[in-house]
Motif scaffolding. Structure first.
Motif, PDB file in Angstrom:
ATOM      1  N   THR A  71       9.000 -32.326  -0.403  1.00 44.90           N
ATOM      2  CA  THR A  71       8.550 -30.891  -1.115  1.00 44.90           C
ATOM      3  C   THR A  71       7.335 -30.286  -0.245  1.00 44.90           C
ATOM      4  O   THR A  71       6.587 -31.139   0.418  1.00 44.90           O
ATOM      5  CB  THR A  71       8.338 -31.053  -2.554  1.00 44.90           C
ATOM      6  N   GLY A  72       7.534 -29.158  -0.311  1.00 44.81           N
ATOM      7  CA  GLY A  72       6.255 -28.192   0.379  1.00 44.81           C
ATOM      8  C   GLY A  72       6.438 -28.656   2.194  1.00 44.81           C
ATOM      9  O   GLY A  72       5.389 -28.618   2.770  1.00 44.81           O
ATOM     10  N   ALA A  73       7.562 -28.649   2.475  1.00 45.90           N
ATOM     11  CA  ALA A  73       8.123 -29.046   3.834  1.00 45.90           C
ATOM     12  C   ALA A  73       7.781 -27.981   4.822  1.00 45.90           C
ATOM     13  O   ALA A  73       8.269 -28.278   5.955  1.00 45.90           O
ATOM     14  CB  ALA A  73       9.335 -29.426   3.809  1.00 45.90           C
ATOM     15  N   SER A  74       7.562 -26.778   4.565  1.00 43.49           N
ATOM     16  CA  SER A  74       7.658 -25.379   5.283  1.00 43.49           C
ATOM     17  C   SER A  74       6.428 -25.279   6.091  1.00 43.49           C
ATOM     18  O   SER A  74       6.387 -24.681   7.006  1.00 43.49           O
ATOM     19  CB  SER A  74       8.120 -24.304   4.588  1.00 43.49           C
ATOM     20  N   SER A  75       5.143 -26.295   5.831  1.00 42.55           N
ATOM     21  CA  SER A  75       3.910 -26.039   6.579  1.00 42.55           C
ATOM     22  C   SER A  75       3.127 -27.318   6.265  1.00 42.55           C
ATOM     23  O   SER A  75       3.352 -27.916   5.487  1.00 42.55           O
ATOM     24  CB  SER A  75       3.391 -24.715   6.175  1.00 42.55           C
ATOM     25  N   GLY A  76       1.744 -27.059   7.034  1.00 44.75           N
ATOM     26  CA  GLY A  76       1.013 -28.245   6.869  1.00 44.75           C
ATOM     27  C   GLY A  76       1.380 -29.729   6.591  1.00 44.75           C
ATOM     28  O   GLY A  76       2.037 -30.006   7.467  1.00 44.75           O
ATOM     29  N   ILE A  77       0.809 -30.387   5.855  1.00 41.57           N
ATOM     30  CA  ILE A  77       1.101 -31.657   5.564  1.00 41.57           C
ATOM     31  C   ILE A  77       2.746 -32.032   5.262  1.00 41.57           C
ATOM     32  O   ILE A  77       3.174 -32.955   5.902  1.00 41.57           O
ATOM     33  CB  ILE A  77       0.482 -32.169   4.445  1.00 41.57           C
ATOM     34  N   GLY A  78       3.230 -30.932   4.757  1.00 38.38           N
ATOM     35  CA  GLY A  78       4.742 -31.344   4.158  1.00 38.38           C
ATOM     36  C   GLY A  78       5.601 -31.304   5.522  1.00 38.38           C
ATOM     37  O   GLY A  78       6.309 -31.964   6.079  1.00 38.38           O
ATOM     38  N   ASP A  99      -5.568 -26.854   9.726  1.00 39.46           N
ATOM     39  CA  ASP A  99      -4.326 -26.395  10.189  1.00 39.46           C
ATOM     40  C   ASP A  99      -3.384 -26.721   9.050  1.00 39.46           C
ATOM     41  O   ASP A  99      -2.158 -26.983   9.188  1.00 39.46           O
ATOM     42  CB  ASP A  99      -3.949 -27.221  11.315  1.00 39.46           C
ATOM     43  N   THR A 100      -3.403 -26.095   7.852  1.00 38.82           N
ATOM     44  CA  THR A 100      -2.319 -25.949   6.915  1.00 38.82           C
ATOM     45  C   THR A 100      -2.405 -24.531   6.338  1.00 38.82           C
ATOM     46  O   THR A 100      -3.330 -23.725   6.569  1.00 38.82           O
ATOM     47  CB  THR A 100      -2.798 -26.886   5.774  1.00 38.82           C
ATOM     48  N   ASN A 101      -1.470 -24.323   5.274  1.00 41.86           N
ATOM     49  CA  ASN A 101      -1.428 -23.096   5.044  1.00 41.86           C
ATOM     50  C   ASN A 101      -1.882 -22.790   3.393  1.00 41.86           C
ATOM     51  O   ASN A 101      -1.550 -21.870   2.930  1.00 41.86           O
ATOM     52  CB  ASN A 101       0.032 -22.516   5.022  1.00 41.86           C
ATOM     53  N   ILE A 102      -2.464 -24.048   2.704  1.00 38.75           N
ATOM     54  CA  ILE A 102      -2.745 -24.013   1.629  1.00 38.75           C
ATOM     55  C   ILE A 102      -3.957 -22.591   1.180  1.00 38.75           C
ATOM     56  O   ILE A 102      -3.911 -22.435   0.132  1.00 38.75           O
ATOM     57  CB  ILE A 102      -3.354 -25.431   1.244  1.00 38.75           C
ATOM     58  N   LEU A 103      -4.663 -22.477   2.110  1.00 35.32           N
ATOM     59  CA  LEU A 103      -5.585 -21.401   1.744  1.00 35.32           C
ATOM     60  C   LEU A 103      -4.857 -19.981   1.885  1.00 35.32           C
ATOM     61  O   LEU A 103      -4.976 -19.151   1.099  1.00 35.32           O
ATOM     62  CB  LEU A 103      -6.855 -21.368   2.862  1.00 35.32           C
ATOM     63  N   GLY A 104      -4.008 -19.743   2.885  1.00 34.94           N
ATOM     64  CA  GLY A 104      -3.256 -18.757   3.057  1.00 34.94           C
ATOM     65  C   GLY A 104      -2.391 -18.357   1.928  1.00 34.94           C
ATOM     66  O   GLY A 104      -2.142 -17.066   1.464  1.00 34.94           O
ATOM     67  N   ASN A 105      -1.912 -19.484   1.475  1.00 27.81           N
ATOM     68  CA  ASN A 105      -0.916 -19.521   0.202  1.00 27.81           C
ATOM     69  C   ASN A 105      -1.523 -19.307  -1.233  1.00 27.81           C
ATOM     70  O   ASN A 105      -1.041 -19.494  -2.289  1.00 27.81           O
ATOM     71  CB  ASN A 105       0.152 -20.491   0.203  1.00 27.81           C
ATOM     72  N   SER A 106      -3.099 -19.385  -1.222  1.00 29.41           N
ATOM     73  CA  SER A 106      -3.728 -19.462  -2.316  1.00 29.41           C
ATOM     74  C   SER A 106      -3.808 -17.955  -3.228  1.00 29.41           C
ATOM     75  O   SER A 106      -3.468 -17.012  -2.509  1.00 29.41           O
ATOM     76  CB  SER A 106      -5.067 -19.953  -2.090  1.00 29.41           C
TER      77      SER A 106
END
Length: 260
Positions: free
Chosen positions: A12-19, A192-199
């Protein structure tokens, strides 16, 4: 590294970052992948990257949608089993951040955040359990170092990560007799993840760079983490090389939790 060839992995969460990094590395090792994220177009990009690593079409599938919805979670597992007939590893990487202290937190934002970042994890695992018991598989949850460090500006995020740590421990005790292992990974700041951008806040590239610089200084190894750092740990915990590890909470933060 142990051989993941022919292992079926739900990411899961496979579209960016760690996933995304998890999916691509597992593709290199020949795993059969079922990828899940909110946006189909981004999943298609990751699917193509996995193919470029040598994974053929019939060994990769995906499903896009909202993990907070029970019907979607049921669709994931139904489609996965129809395609592959089994499940060996659940790598539950999906997550976001809600920036708000207690006085600012809105109930509707809390409910939405918890539905995706906490509730969905329990009930997706519940759907996967019969298949994981058959294969004596394992679950890897992506938690956070924030489960042990109080930061009022992300209070709901911290609360959700505490819950994931406890879910890890409770499931490990419940599933141990069935030969199923459950472990959590607790990263610090990972660049280099999107977690901030998706916040819930809009972060510019300059904002992200400032945060990376800040946490590089706070980490005792004096650098920010990268998705590859986390994936290396995930692959070890998911492999047979970690066959006697369950219920563990694994910090990967460059020593940040030792601060000051």
């Amino acid at each position: 590294m142990a051989n993941f060839r022919e292992k079926v992995v739900l990411v899961t969460g496979a579209s960016s970052g760690i996933g995304e990094a998890t999916a691509i590395k597992l593709a290199e090792y020949g795993a059969r992948l079922f990828l899940v994220a909110l946006e189909e177009d981004k999943l298609q990009v990751v699917q193509q990257k996995c193919k470029e690593k040598g994974l053929v079409e019939e060994k990769i599938g995906y499903c896009s949608g909202d993990l907070s919805q029970s019907a979607f979670r049921e669709e994931i597992v139904k489609n996965l089993i129809q395609k592959f007939g089994r499940l060996d590893i659940l790598a539950d990487n999906a997550g976001s951040v809600l920036f708000a202290n207690v006085s600012e937190t809105k109930e509707e934002d809390y409910d939405r955040f918890i539905s995706v970042n906490q509730k969905a994890k329990l009930f997706l695992a519940q759907l996967c359990l019969p298949y994981l018991k058959e294969t004596k598989g394992n679950i890897i949850y992506m938690s956070s170092i924030e489960s042990t460090m109080a930061h009022p500006g992300i209070v709901v995020y911290c609360m959700a990560k505490v819950a994931i740590d406890m879910l890890t421990k409770c499931l490990a005790k419940e599933l141990g007799p069935h030969g199923v292992r459950v472990n959590a990974i607790n990263p610090g700041f990972i660049d280099d993840t999107n977690i901030l951008g998706n916040s819930s806040r809009k972060f510019t590239d300059e904002d992200k760079k400032k945060l990376a610089d800040k946490f590089s200084k706070l980490a005792h190894l004096k650098r920010a983490g990268k998705p590859a750092d986390v994936v290396s740990l995930l692959l070890f915990l998911a492999s047979d090389e970690a066959s006697y590890i369950t219920g563990s909470i694994n910090n990967i933060d460059g020593g940040y939790h030792l601060y000051p």
